[in-house]
Scaffold this active site. Sequence first.
Site, PDB file in Angstrom:
ATOM      1  CD  GLU A 280      -2.763  -1.176  -0.021  1.00 48.63           C
ATOM      2  OE1 GLU A 280      -3.240  -0.120  -0.652  1.00 48.63           O
ATOM      3  OE2 GLU A 280      -2.874  -2.185  -0.754  1.00 48.63           O
ATOM      4  CD1 TRP A 283      -1.205  -0.161  -3.749  1.00 49.19           C
ATOM      5  CD2 TRP A 283      -1.845   0.873  -5.862  1.00 49.19           C
ATOM      6  NE1 TRP A 283      -1.956  -0.819  -4.955  1.00 49.19           N
ATOM      7  CE2 TRP A 283      -2.238  -0.421  -6.115  1.00 49.19           C
ATOM      8  CE3 TRP A 283      -1.948   1.917  -6.648  1.00 49.19           C
ATOM      9  CZ2 TRP A 283      -2.698  -0.528  -7.255  1.00 49.19           C
ATOM     10  CZ3 TRP A 283      -2.513   1.655  -7.927  1.00 49.19           C
ATOM     11  CH2 TRP A 283      -2.789   0.020  -8.204  1.00 49.19           C
ATOM     12  CD1 TRP A 311     -18.349  14.005 -17.667  1.00 46.11           C
ATOM     13  CD2 TRP A 311     -18.932  12.422 -16.308  1.00 46.11           C
ATOM     14  NE1 TRP A 311     -17.117  13.365 -17.670  1.00 46.11           N
ATOM     15  CE2 TRP A 311     -17.274  12.324 -16.463  1.00 46.11           C
ATOM     16  CE3 TRP A 311     -19.358  11.419 -15.357  1.00 46.11           C
ATOM     17  CZ2 TRP A 311     -16.512  11.461 -15.970  1.00 46.11           C
ATOM     18  CZ3 TRP A 311     -18.383  10.656 -14.996  1.00 46.11           C
ATOM     19  CH2 TRP A 311     -17.371  10.443 -14.999  1.00 46.11           C
ATOM     20  CG  ASN A 346      -8.759   2.223   0.201  1.00 46.17           C
ATOM     21  OD1 ASN A 346      -8.523   3.242  -0.551  1.00 46.17           O
ATOM     22  ND2 ASN A 346      -8.525   0.974  -0.290  1.00 46.17           N
ATOM     23  CD1 TRP A 364     -13.107  11.334 -14.021  1.00 39.60           C
ATOM     24  CD2 TRP A 364     -11.745  12.388 -12.690  1.00 39.60           C
ATOM     25  NE1 TRP A 364     -12.228  11.913 -14.719  1.00 39.60           N
ATOM     26  CE2 TRP A 364     -11.069  12.398 -13.954  1.00 39.60           C
ATOM     27  CE3 TRP A 364     -10.949  12.737 -11.601  1.00 39.60           C
ATOM     28  CZ2 TRP A 364     -10.232  12.912 -14.192  1.00 39.60           C
ATOM     29  CZ3 TRP A 364      -9.710  13.515 -12.025  1.00 39.60           C
ATOM     30  CH2 TRP A 364      -9.142  13.729 -13.105  1.00 39.60           C
ATOM     31  CD1 TRP A 387     -10.619  11.194  -5.886  1.00 41.32           C
ATOM     32  CD2 TRP A 387     -12.836  10.778  -6.768  1.00 41.32           C
ATOM     33  NE1 TRP A 387     -11.746  11.530  -4.867  1.00 41.32           N
ATOM     34  CE2 TRP A 387     -13.039  11.168  -5.402  1.00 41.32           C
ATOM     35  CE3 TRP A 387     -13.997  10.451  -7.704  1.00 41.32           C
ATOM     36  CZ2 TRP A 387     -14.134  11.268  -4.808  1.00 41.32           C
ATOM     37  CZ3 TRP A 387     -15.052  10.555  -7.030  1.00 41.32           C
ATOM     38  CH2 TRP A 387     -15.316  10.845  -5.666  1.00 41.32           C
TER      39      TRP A 387
HETATM   40  P1  FAD Z   1      -3.456   2.051   5.076  1.00 40.34           P
HETATM   41  O1  FAD Z   1      -4.163   0.799   4.761  1.00 40.34           O
HETATM   42  O2  FAD Z   1      -2.972   1.752   6.444  1.00 40.34           O
HETATM   43  O3  FAD Z   1      -2.103   2.303   4.129  1.00 40.34           O
HETATM   44  C1  FAD Z   1      -0.756   2.819   4.608  1.00 40.34           C
HETATM   45  C2  FAD Z   1      -0.592   3.998   3.547  1.00 40.34           C
HETATM   46  O4  FAD Z   1      -0.446   3.656   2.259  1.00 40.34           O
HETATM   47  C3  FAD Z   1      -1.586   5.084   3.720  1.00 40.34           C
HETATM   48  O5  FAD Z   1      -1.714   5.958   4.619  1.00 40.34           O
HETATM   49  C4  FAD Z   1      -1.379   5.740   2.420  1.00 40.34           C
HETATM   50  O6  FAD Z   1      -0.403   6.517   2.360  1.00 40.34           O
HETATM   51  C5  FAD Z   1      -0.943   4.629   1.527  1.00 40.34           C
HETATM   52  N1  FAD Z   1      -1.994   3.904   0.687  1.00 40.34           N
HETATM   53  C6  FAD Z   1      -2.969   3.264   0.955  1.00 40.34           C
HETATM   54  N2  FAD Z   1      -3.630   2.811   0.194  1.00 40.34           N
HETATM   55  C7  FAD Z   1      -3.563   3.695  -1.033  1.00 40.34           C
HETATM   56  C8  FAD Z   1      -3.985   4.066  -2.252  1.00 40.34           C
HETATM   57  N3  FAD Z   1      -4.962   3.397  -2.733  1.00 40.34           N
HETATM   58  N4  FAD Z   1      -3.386   4.913  -3.058  1.00 40.34           N
HETATM   59  C9  FAD Z   1      -2.128   5.588  -2.532  1.00 40.34           C
HETATM   60  N5  FAD Z   1      -1.819   5.446  -1.403  1.00 40.34           N
HETATM   61  C10 FAD Z   1      -2.244   4.628  -0.562  1.00 40.34           C
HETATM   62  N6  FAD Z   1      -4.928   8.555   0.198  1.00 40.34           N
HETATM   63  C11 FAD Z   1      -4.369   9.791   0.570  1.00 40.34           C
HETATM   64  O7  FAD Z   1      -3.364   9.599   1.428  1.00 40.34           O
HETATM   65  N7  FAD Z   1      -5.060  10.904   0.272  1.00 40.34           N
HETATM   66  C12 FAD Z   1      -6.070  11.266  -0.555  1.00 40.34           C
HETATM   67  O8  FAD Z   1      -6.242  12.318  -0.992  1.00 40.34           O
HETATM   68  C13 FAD Z   1      -6.674  10.018  -0.930  1.00 40.34           C
HETATM   69  N8  FAD Z   1      -7.848  10.257  -1.670  1.00 40.34           N
HETATM   70  C14 FAD Z   1      -8.279   8.908  -2.124  1.00 40.34           C
HETATM   71  C15 FAD Z   1      -9.394   9.230  -2.911  1.00 40.34           C
HETATM   72  C16 FAD Z   1     -10.170   7.920  -3.275  1.00 40.34           C
HETATM   73  C17 FAD Z   1     -11.494   8.047  -4.313  1.00 40.34           C
HETATM   74  C18 FAD Z   1      -9.779   6.804  -3.138  1.00 40.34           C
HETATM   75  C19 FAD Z   1     -10.364   5.329  -3.202  1.00 40.34           C
HETATM   76  C20 FAD Z   1      -8.569   6.634  -2.122  1.00 40.34           C
HETATM   77  C21 FAD Z   1      -7.846   7.733  -1.879  1.00 40.34           C
HETATM   78  N9  FAD Z   1      -6.713   7.668  -0.830  1.00 40.34           N
HETATM   79  C22 FAD Z   1      -6.101   8.757  -0.549  1.00 40.34           C
HETATM   80  C23 FAD Z   1      -6.149   6.274  -0.816  1.00 40.34           C
HETATM   81  C24 FAD Z   1      -6.468   5.581   0.380  1.00 40.34           C
HETATM   82  O9  FAD Z   1      -8.028   5.523   0.474  1.00 40.34           O
HETATM   83  C25 FAD Z   1      -5.831   6.230   1.750  1.00 40.34           C
HETATM   84  O10 FAD Z   1      -4.381   6.447   1.754  1.00 40.34           O
HETATM   85  C26 FAD Z   1      -6.143   5.274   2.934  1.00 40.34           C
HETATM   86  O11 FAD Z   1      -7.301   4.863   3.075  1.00 40.34           O
HETATM   87  C27 FAD Z   1      -5.521   5.874   4.196  1.00 40.34           C
HETATM   88  O12 FAD Z   1      -5.725   5.210   5.442  1.00 40.34           O
HETATM   89  P2  FAD Z   1      -4.694   4.500   6.218  1.00 40.34           P
HETATM   90  O13 FAD Z   1      -3.702   5.316   6.433  1.00 40.34           O
HETATM   91  O14 FAD Z   1      -5.285   3.490   7.235  1.00 40.34           O
HETATM   92  O15 FAD Z   1      -4.106   3.458   4.938  1.00 40.34           O
END
Ligand code: FAD
Length: 482
Positions: A280, A283, A311, A346, A364, A387
């Site tokens: 993650e 990502w 749209w 997420n 979006w 997005w």
């Molecule tokens: P964990 O599951 O603990 O993951 C650890 C870290 O990995 C996160 O803190 C984050 O830095 C990174 N990570 C995890 N999933 C993703 C992912 N899909 N893409 C990129 N990095 C990821 N994340 C943001 O940090 N900022 C945003 O503005 C953002 N907008 C989002 C918008 C949408 C529509 C979606 C579907 C996802 C978005 N995310 C965003 C990705 C993700 O949802 C969050 O990073 C995650 O939910 C944060 O929770 P966590 O720290 O507990 O994640």
Amino acid sequence: MHDKPIVLWFRNDLRLGDHAALVAAVHTGAPILPLYILDDASPKQWKMGGASHWWLDKSLAALAGDLASRGGPLVLRRGDSETELLRMIEETGAAAVYFTRSYEPWAVALEQRLKTKLDDANVACRRFGGRLLREPEDMRTSNGGFYKVYTPFSRAIMKDLVPAKSVRAPERIATLEKQPKSERLRDWALHPQKPDWSKGFAAAWQPGEAGARKRLSDFVRTALKSYARDRNCPATPGTSRLSPHLAFGEISPAACWHAAAHAGGKTNGSDNAAETFLKELLWREFSAGLLFHFPELPEEPFRPEFSAFPWHGNAKHLKAWQTGQTGYPIVDAGMRELWATGYMHNRVRMITASFLIKHLLIPWQTGEAWFWDTLVDADLANNSANWQWVAGSGADAAPYFRIFNPVLQGEKFDPDGDYVRRWVPELAKLPRQIIHAPWKADSGTLMEAGVKLGKSYPNPIVEHGEARARALAGYEHIKNSH
Ligand code: FAD
């Protein structure tokens, strides 16, 4: 030992540990001037949002406290970064500016301009990494391009990734004899206003480096070992919730990497429990690379054919989505969690985003802008890449025709309905079998649970089957017109 000060320009790196620029500055023996500039230079639509402002307020207060205890007060200025930095150099006779690099298009352009100006003024300009595990320029495919598909990217980065070793915060920071004037944080009034929807944030978060470190150590001690299983269940505290700390740079990705890799290795023998979590974090790296190489990512579909998508969403539907009144409980729970805490799980981000784009046919970019304003972890790369992933228009995106059914998603990932009960309390008394589709409940069940559809909770604003068919027709349109 130099007498002339070094300006340590803080940006999205609001920490003292694992801070390469700070370490290098301290190493010179010169007095250090820690500076934060509240800069409104980003394009209008990407000015820091309300929830981020709330976080910034707390994070700067924490940073100022941490710096003060080491002897170096934080100077605050508001305005254009370039102008303020040059002004600071003039006021203090500083010989150098040290900072951590950023990757937003406007930040990249600013760094380039600054370097030229500082070179002309004979002031050293030193830029350091630390926001990412690897610099985007170092991640090239075999034919020299950038990665557009996640799996080969993650394989390539994993092959020889050696995240920077953790470095402790310096114990003392040499300071200037005569401090330049600082603005007062409270005068910046960073809390959201009219309305101030941030009242619930403080109970959910501890912004600042100490909060970030605590969050990381709690996570590796508790949820990490079951992360792969629980990360998709919004009712369970199964993820790290490190995202806002990472977005503001209160902790380095390298520190997260080391802590998880170390703990994961120990918990689960040969099968490293941390692997899913580390992926993650990748990502995040992947998204940052996409933004760096394709700076239009926040506005333009990565796949150009999506520009012609028909749209036709409406303002009433957008409002219902923003306020958690769509009549789909999992969608409404997510949107209300976001409003109340500045965060959304997420899995639910994916469901709510898909609902906006595919059920409501709202672009979006409109959802992206709402998240930008309301998320405490708003991050330009992650937000836009995700997005676009949901919209199907991104690099390595989910295929457009895979349309989430919000009822089935709810039943699968919130099987007992606990997440819905927490955020949509008017449905709390519904039995688990029906909580994700209250309109299917018989009148006796609804009455017993105190639910009056259309009054205490809305009927669905669109019917799933019809919405799905419309979304697919939209997709056919762009497929055929390209
Ligand atoms: P964990 O599951 O603990 O993951 C650890 C870290 O990995 C996160 O803190 C984050 O830095 C990174 N990570 C995890 N999933 C993703 C992912 N899909 N893409 C990129 N990095 C990821 N994340 C943001 O940090 N900022 C945003 O503005 C953002 N907008 C989002 C918008 C949408 C529509 C979606 C579907 C996802 C978005 N995310 C965003 C990705 C993700 O949802 C969050 O990073 C995650 O939910 C944060 O929770 P966590 O720290 O507990 O994640």
